[in-house]
Design an enzyme around this catalytic site. Structure first.
Site, PDB file in Angstrom:
ATOM      1  N   ARG A  95     -27.984 -37.773  35.526  1.00  8.66           N
ATOM      2  CA  ARG A  95     -27.569 -38.972  36.253  1.00  8.66           C
ATOM      3  C   ARG A  95     -26.240 -38.734  36.961  1.00  8.66           C
ATOM      4  O   ARG A  95     -26.064 -39.127  38.115  1.00  8.66           O
ATOM      5  CB  ARG A  95     -27.456 -40.184  35.321  1.00  8.66           C
ATOM      6  CG  ARG A  95     -27.231 -41.494  36.091  1.00  8.66           C
ATOM      7  CD  ARG A  95     -27.132 -42.703  35.172  1.00  8.66           C
ATOM      8  NE  ARG A  95     -27.186 -43.952  35.932  1.00  8.66           N
ATOM      9  CZ  ARG A  95     -26.137 -44.535  36.504  1.00  8.66           C
ATOM     10  NH1 ARG A  95     -24.937 -43.983  36.403  1.00  8.66           N
ATOM     11  NH2 ARG A  95     -26.282 -45.666  37.169  1.00  8.66           N
ATOM     12  N   CYS A  96     -25.304 -38.102  36.268  1.00  8.55           N
ATOM     13  CA  CYS A  96     -24.012 -37.792  36.884  1.00  8.55           C
ATOM     14  C   CYS A  96     -24.178 -36.936  38.132  1.00  8.55           C
ATOM     15  O   CYS A  96     -23.416 -37.070  39.092  1.00  8.55           O
ATOM     16  CB  CYS A  96     -23.119 -37.041  35.896  1.00  8.55           C
ATOM     17  SG  CYS A  96     -22.431 -38.050  34.572  1.00  8.55           S
TER      18      CYS A  96
END
Length: 409
Positions: free
Chosen positions: A398-399
């Site tokens: 996600r990052c």
């Protein structure tokens, strides 16, 4: 690349159609042991290994029909315009620590004669003092004090965490505000793409406003078209949340409520998405170690004597906050299982930092075997890949992704 379409994100779980990534590059070679903490890394990643892992990540996404857009290529396209390139160079230099005019001039002239691709590469990998000395006729004090900090233009080793640099909220782009100086220039890249790349020609550009220091994309979850969740964390501040909430709720009316979850201000948690993420319509993945340590608030708009203000209400628990927001029961899936040591170990390896590609289907690091198995048992399909080098930067799938287009079921 398809351009001119409608960039839009109204949830965390819609079918992911377009995403911006940055493949780790030579900026990782400019992480040195002395400056690890300053560069916000726990360890030094192996560049070759990190790039191979990132290629696996891209393959997983493309295998699901996701259009992967690489940030450096997008930037190269807009910097072919000389006026834009000059402006971009000047803004990057303005954000640097350079005060000596001849040094500034030497770096500006050097960058100006590069190709668009070389300009992007140089501003991401950084320019060290040894190199810049050769561009100057005389030495300044900073040329002799490399032991204090060896760069005139610091590298951007966290650039591959594109999530933090900007957030798509419906058809609006929120340009974030990094809390640490070493990451401040990252948001300039998204800012210029937003304003000058045809990919964003149909996006609402009215979301640029001055934020106080500290609102990063890893702390923002887009739960629905009318609900945004923001983490109050080590990287995101109350002041920034309050200003963003006013803009979202009153000035622009983009959403109806902003949910705030305060997590412990610890380095291993960093952002909200390192401990909490939505994985399906009614399912959330939570690191159990923080469940009883969070404080939850609901922000809405109110009006008094014709003036808008932000109303804040405290909620008793994370579950209640979410269920009140959605209007139905939710299932909390605990990462790492019932063993505290195991869940903590996997959390530090990015177990909670998954990327949803469609409802109930996520991309995750393969190293977090227990969490991935728990997700599978709870009806969530896991597409895994190797992340042993990438996690050294303290982030997961996600990052490493900035979704700009999702299709709702």
């Amino acid at each position: 690349m398809k351009v001119g379409t409608y960039p839009k994100v109204t949830s965390e779980i819609g079918y992911l159609e377009k995403v911006i990534l940055h493949k780790p590059g030579k900026e990782l070679l400019h992480i040195y042991p002395t400056y690890l903490e300053q560069m916000l890394f726990n360890e030094i990643p192996w560049l070759h290994g990190a790039r191979k892992e990132h290629e696996q990540f891209i393959e997983r996404l493309r295998g699901e029909g996701v259009e992967v857009l690489l940030l450096d290529q997008l930037m190269e396209e807009i910097l072919r315009d000389e006026e834009i390139r000059v402006s971009f160079i000047k803004e990057n230099l303005k954000e640097s620590r350079i005060t000596e005019p001849f040094t500034m001039e030497a770096i500006y002239n050097y960058l100006l004669q590069l190709t668009p691709s070389e300009t992007v590469d140089a501003l991401i990998r950084g320019l060290n003092k040894n190199f810049v000395q050769n561009l100057k006729k005389t030495k300044s004090l900073s040329d002799y004090t490399q032991h204090s900090f060896p760069f005139y233009i610091p590298p951007l080793p966290s650039m591959y965490f594109t999530r933090d640099q900007g957030v798509m909220l419906d058809n609006n782009i929120l340009l974030t505000s990094m809390v640490y100086p070493v990451r401040k220039r990252e948001s300039l890249f998204i800012k210029y793409l937003t304003y000058y790349h045809p990919l964003f020609s149909n996006a609402d550009k009215g979301m640029e406003f001055s934020l106080p220091k500290g609102l990063e994309g890893g702390d923002v979850l887009v739960l629905s078209s009318d609900t945004v969740m923001v983490g109050l964390s080590q990287r995101t501040t109350e002041e920034a949340i309050e200003k963003a909430a006013r803009h979202l709720l009153i000035d622009k009316g983009i959403c109806k409520q902003v949910l705030v979850v305060q997590i412990p201000f610890k380095k291993q948690y960093l952002h909200l998405d390192m401990v909490l993420n939505q994985v399906d319509r009614d399912k959330f993945l939570l690191f159990p170690g923080i469940e009883n340590k969070v404080h939850c608030y609901r922000l809405t708009s109110g009006y008094q004597d014709g003036e808008g203000y932000i109303r804040c209400e405290k909620e008793n628990s994370l579950r209640k906050l979410l269920e009140n927001a959605f209007g139905f029961s939710i299932q909390i899936i605990y990462s790492g299982g019932s063993d505290d040591l195991t869940s903590s170990r996997e959390q530090q390896s990015g177990s909670n930092n998954i990327l949803v590609v469609s409802p109930g289907k996520v991309v995750a690091y393969n190293r977090n075997e227990i969490t991935n198995e728990i997700l599978s048992r709870n009806g969530v399909k896991v597409l895994d890949f190797e992340g042993s080098e990438l996690i050294r930067g303290m982030g997961g799938p996600r990052c490493m992704s900035m979704p700009i287009q999702r299709r709702e079921p």
